[in-house]
Enzyme design. Structure first.
Site, PDB file in Angstrom:
ATOM      1  N   LEU A 136       0.826  -1.208   0.000  1.00 58.66           N
ATOM      2  CA  LEU A 136       0.000   0.000   0.000  1.00 58.66           C
ATOM      3  C   LEU A 136       0.862   1.260   0.000  1.00 58.66           C
ATOM      4  O   LEU A 136       1.720   1.444   0.859  1.00 58.66           O
ATOM      5  CB  LEU A 136      -0.930   0.011   1.214  1.00 58.66           C
ATOM      6  N   HIS A 137       0.642   2.115  -0.974  1.00 56.23           N
ATOM      7  CA  HIS A 137       1.372   3.373  -1.056  1.00 56.23           C
ATOM      8  C   HIS A 137       0.453   4.444  -1.649  1.00 56.23           C
ATOM      9  O   HIS A 137      -0.458   4.149  -2.424  1.00 56.23           O
ATOM     10  CB  HIS A 137       2.647   3.219  -1.892  1.00 56.23           C
TER      11      HIS A 137
END
Length: 287
Positions: free
Chosen positions: A226-227
């Site tokens: 997740l970014h």
């Protein structure tokens, strides 16, 4: 966006696959660009002033190791613009019509920099990522995600070791703009490979008001950790188009309204014709 697989950290296995090669910060030892030989142009964009090259580095044994080289003309730096016209340079007149003139200029090196990003060693996945291909829009339902996308993600071994190198400060520690060390909700903010230094630290360390920031996630993402992307609204950022980018505020609102939101609606995203996931959707009769 939808429920995803847990990231797997297989460092020992990856080190064995890499043959225990000596590294610095999780990356191969340094080399010069002159060590590389261009094999072909993968893709270029006249609008973005960027070209993607498939190159190789010839080792002592005579065998070549693949690399991807990205050459990008850097943006103008406002403080250097006066020097651009004052300093002596070759100027070739191309056209003169009434009040309009067009010149081709050859400025000195300090005013005509090119940023080079190298992926080395590069896998076939890296090469295919930058190769120009036809693009198709996929409409993915929750059932499609469970039956096609999720099994595909879980079957892949695309390394995100470079992400852990940043998180653990084994690489790029000097480029960290901000860090929240909280063990549960912490994060690290770093410039990505397409960073424009004129946007330094999001406007002198957060000087850009929130109303001028585009904050979004990608789906499909380029890697499954997740970014979140932060870009200035005035910057035409790659990947910020409507078919791939999802504003973080909208995602949060959707989940606050209904925690099952993304299991109830279909998601649209682009896939290139050569991507393995596209072929999976083809095989399932979804394209």
């Amino acid at each position: 966006m939808a429920e995803g697989p847990q990231p797997k950290r297989k460092r020992e296995e990856e080190e064995e696959k890499n043959g225990g090669a000596a590294t610095q910060g999780g990356t191969p030892a340094a080399f010069t660009l002159s060590d590389l030989r261009v094999r072909r142009v993968l893709r270029e964009s006249a609008r973005d002033k960027i070209v993607f090259l498939h190159a190789e580095r010839i080792g002592l044994s005579g065998e070549g190791t693949d690399a991807v080289v990205i050459l990008e003309k850097t943006p103008f730096q406002e403080e250097k613009i006066p020097d651009l016209l004052k300093k002596p340079m070759h100027a070739e007149l191309q056209m003169h019509n009434d009040i309009y003139c067009t010149f081709y200029l050859s400025p000195p090196p300090e005013l005509s920099e090119i940023k080079a990003t190298v992926v080395y060693p590069a896998t076939e996945k890296h090469i295919q990522k930058y190769l120009r291909q036809e693009v198709h829009l996929i409409r993915e339902t929750w059932e499609d995600y469970k039956n096609i996308t999720l099994p595909f993600i879980q079957s892949q071994s695309f390394s995100i070791q470079w992400v852990y190198n940043i998180l653990e400060k084994k690489a790029e520690a000097d480029r960290i703009v901000h860090e929240n060390p909280d063990p549960s909700n912490g994060f690290v903010l770093v410039p990505d490979l397409k960073w424009n230094q004129n946007q330094e630290a999001i406007g002198k360390r957060f000087g850009v008001p929130g109303s001028q920031l585009r904050i979004y996630l990608h789906y499909q993402p380029s890697y499954y950790h997740l970014h979140v992307h932060f870009t200035a609204l005035g910057y035409d950022a790659p990947g910020s188009s409507v078919e791939r980018a999802h504003l973080l505020a909208d995602v949060i609102d959707n989940l606050a309204m209904d925690s099952m939101y993304y299991q109830k609606r279909a998601l649209t995203f682009p896939l290139r014709a050569d991507e393995p996931l596209f072929k999976k959707f083809q095989e399932a009769g979804k394209v």
